[in-house]
Motif scaffolding. Structure first.
Motif, PDB file in Angstrom:
ATOM      1  N   PRO A  90     -65.178 -35.719  21.820  1.00 45.03           N
ATOM      2  CA  PRO A  90     -64.916 -35.599  23.260  1.00 45.03           C
ATOM      3  C   PRO A  90     -63.916 -34.488  23.538  1.00 45.03           C
ATOM      4  CG  PRO A  90     -63.776 -37.502  22.337  1.00 45.03           C
ATOM      5  CD  PRO A  90     -64.668 -36.979  21.252  1.00 45.03           C
ATOM      6  N   PRO A  91     -63.902 -33.975  24.759  1.00 42.91           N
ATOM      7  CA  PRO A  91     -62.974 -32.889  25.093  1.00 42.91           C
ATOM      8  C   PRO A  91     -61.521 -33.321  24.939  1.00 42.91           C
ATOM      9  CG  PRO A  91     -64.676 -33.150  26.781  1.00 42.91           C
ATOM     10  CD  PRO A  91     -64.785 -34.336  25.886  1.00 42.91           C
ATOM     11  N   ASP A  92     -60.676 -32.353  24.607  1.00 46.76           N
ATOM     12  CA  ASP A  92     -59.236 -32.579  24.554  1.00 46.76           C
ATOM     13  C   ASP A  92     -58.555 -31.564  25.473  1.00 46.76           C
ATOM     14  OD1 ASP A  92     -59.265 -30.174  23.155  1.00 46.76           O
ATOM     15  OD2 ASP A  92     -59.113 -31.145  21.187  1.00 46.76           O
ATOM     16  N   VAL A  93     -57.254 -31.458  25.356  1.00 47.12           N
ATOM     17  CA  VAL A  93     -56.506 -30.577  26.265  1.00 47.12           C
ATOM     18  C   VAL A  93     -56.848 -29.107  26.055  1.00 47.12           C
ATOM     19  CG1 VAL A  93     -54.595 -32.186  26.545  1.00 47.12           C
ATOM     20  CG2 VAL A  93     -54.579 -30.566  24.635  1.00 47.12           C
ATOM     21  N   ASN A  94     -57.375 -28.769  24.878  1.00 43.61           N
ATOM     22  CA  ASN A  94     -57.696 -27.378  24.575  1.00 43.61           C
ATOM     23  C   ASN A  94     -59.160 -27.034  24.810  1.00 43.61           C
ATOM     24  OD1 ASN A  94     -55.027 -26.791  23.674  1.00 43.61           O
ATOM     25  ND2 ASN A  94     -55.489 -27.818  21.730  1.00 43.61           N
ATOM     26  N   GLY A  95     -59.961 -28.015  25.230  1.00 44.46           N
ATOM     27  CA  GLY A  95     -61.373 -27.737  25.444  1.00 44.46           C
ATOM     28  C   GLY A  95     -62.246 -28.716  24.680  1.00 44.46           C
ATOM     29  N   ASN A  96     -63.328 -28.191  24.093  1.00 42.21           N
ATOM     30  CA  ASN A  96     -64.293 -29.007  23.363  1.00 42.21           C
ATOM     31  C   ASN A  96     -64.209 -28.692  21.874  1.00 42.21           C
ATOM     32  OD1 ASN A  96     -66.053 -30.349  25.611  1.00 42.21           O
ATOM     33  ND2 ASN A  96     -65.858 -28.207  26.222  1.00 42.21           N
ATOM     34  N   PRO A  97     -63.813 -29.672  21.052  1.00 44.00           N
ATOM     35  CA  PRO A  97     -63.687 -29.423  19.605  1.00 44.00           C
ATOM     36  C   PRO A  97     -65.028 -29.079  18.971  1.00 44.00           C
ATOM     37  CG  PRO A  97     -62.550 -31.446  20.258  1.00 44.00           C
ATOM     38  CD  PRO A  97     -63.372 -31.016  21.430  1.00 44.00           C
TER      39      PRO A  97
END
Length: 454
Positions: free
Chosen positions: A60-67
């Protein structure tokens, strides 16, 4: 006193222990061969030889975008992790999609955008070919896929069994909206076949195990209105030479299951059941015959598709057939095993954490092809998707914690284990009863010493 009572009643206790142990083994619900850890992603496929199971995870997306997406490969029999690799992407902000091959050695990775800010699905973008063992990017962006900005749709069997090709469909807009079937090299990503006959929309359904040919479904544009039946075209790879074309029974074929290089295995839907219930069945066409005929049906490959109920379908293996029933919410509650009921009761009255089932659930019955005997009945609702190994001896399913579980579809008779448990308990209690309780000897009475009088 208690030990003496046990010794006198040792025969009764031995028999009761044997009966209890045998009944416990006999009645205990069947458990999976193994379960993966949580959050290993979507169940993708068994390898062609059935030795490896592939799962893929799009975090799932995190603070930096999509892993970056991840591909896992598991030993199908033992559950050991064979390999895990993150597939490096260029655009951190882009939505990711990963499509591995059946053996998990190759993967297509998409980096794209959503069709709208409110949706999180992959819509369009660039596709890259990766080595899913090392994670190394082999080629990309693949030009012909990148040009298909409207939509690029793949199927679970997009890679050929031998790993030479992958295929998909593209919506062309140069001469109106039209489905175009395409085949690409899984080594370089180059387009080797683009098929779009006039008047038809095309889909590559299956590639032969040796990669020498492909079966392409031809759906006539406005065919049902004009009375034109659907057709199948067999083409040689990579030349694209047409080897055979023939019409299918009109308004009945809904899919091609498998093309083995000679025979085409299809699925039909027709209202032949009681009360007008639609029935799924299978027809096999031998492409060496002229005319090709009406096809040969397999009596084991039949399932109901009710108009207002939960559909059934089958998963075909060489040794057995798994019949799958999609469950409604009420069905899930009614088929829930006793230990899940106990967990829910404890969660409600004692405060123990309990995670209710989520997603689509199914029940599965597995029938041996030779004996026609049922060898496996799912003891609990299984997560969807469900897949069987090529032989049909293993069944893999999703779990509620985003993992997978693998079941033995032919575990053998349970009575042998039940008898072994009963005799084992009998032997233990018999040996314990042989240790006789003995009363400890009374210690001698100590008389205080007094000297003799003078």
């Amino acid at each position: 006193m208690l030990a003496r009572f046990f010794y006198k009643c040792r025969h009764v206790f031995a028999v009761l222990a044997a009966v209890f142990a045998a009944a416990l083994v006999w009645l205990w619900p069947q458990q999976p061969l193994w379960r993966s850890p949580a959050n290993v992603g979507r169940l993708e496929s068994f390898s062609p030889d059935g030795s490896v199971i592939v799962t893929s995870l799009t975090p799932p997306p995190d603070v930096n975008g999509n892993p970056d997406p991840v591909v896992y490969r598991w030993n199908a029999q033992l559950g050991e992790l064979v390999s895990r690799v993150e597939l490096p992407c260029t655009e951190r902000k882009a939505i990711k999609r990963v499509l591995p091959s059946a053996d998990g050695r190759l993967a297509l990775v998409g980096e794209g955008a959503s069709s709208s800010p409110a949706r999180g699905d992959f819509h369009s973008g660039d596709w890259f070919l990766h080595d899913a063992i090392t994670g190394r990017r082999l080629s990309g962006p693949i030009p012909k896929l990148t040009e298909a900005r409207l939509e690029t749709v793949f199927y679970p069997t997009l890679f050929s069994p031998d790993g030479q090709w992958f295929h998909g469909r593209r919506i062309r807009t140069d001469k109106g909206i039209k489905m175009c079937a395409e085949v690409f090299s899984a080594t370089t990503g180059d387009l080797v076949l683009s098929c779009a006959p006039d008047g038809y929309g095309c889909i590559v359904w299956s590639i032969a195990p040796d990669g020498s040919s492909a079966a392409i479904s031809l759906a006539a544009i406005n065919g049902r209105i004009k009375g034109i039946p659907d057709a199948v075209m067999i083409v040689e790879l990579p030349s694209g030479k047409e080897l055979r074309r023939f019409d299918l029974p009109f308004d009945s074929i809904i899919g091609i299951n498998h093309w083995d290089g000679r025979r085409l295995h299809t699925t039909l839907r027709s209202p032949n059941g009681p009360n007008g219930i639609k029935v799924l069945s299978s027809l096999t066409f031998d492409t060496t015959l002229e005319p090709i005929g009406e096809g040969v049906g397999d009596p084991m490959l039949v399932a109901e598709f009710p108009n207002d109920g939960q559909p059934k379908y089958w998963l075909d293996g060489s040794e057995s057939v798994a019949y799958v029933q999609i469950l409604s919410g009420l069905d899930i509650v009614q088929t829930r095993p006793w230990y899940q009921e106990a967990r829910q009761w404890l969660a409600k009255h004692v405060g123990v954490s309990y995670t209710p089932p989520r997603g689509v659930h199914v029940s599965v019955n597995v029938v041996n092809r030779q004996s026609k005997a049922t060898t496996f009945v799912s003891p609990q609702p299984l997560g969807h998707p469900v897949m069987v190994s090529p032989s049909g001896r293993l069944l893999a399913c999703a779990t509620d914690d985003n993992g997978i579980a693998v079941w033995d579809t032919n575990p053998g008779p349970r009575w042998a284990w039940s008898l072994a448990a009963g005799f084992g308990a009998l032997a233990v209690f018999w040996l314990l009863g042989r240790v006789r309780w003995r009363r400890s000897p009374t210690p001698p009475l100590l008389v205080p010493y007094s000297p003799a009088p003078n």
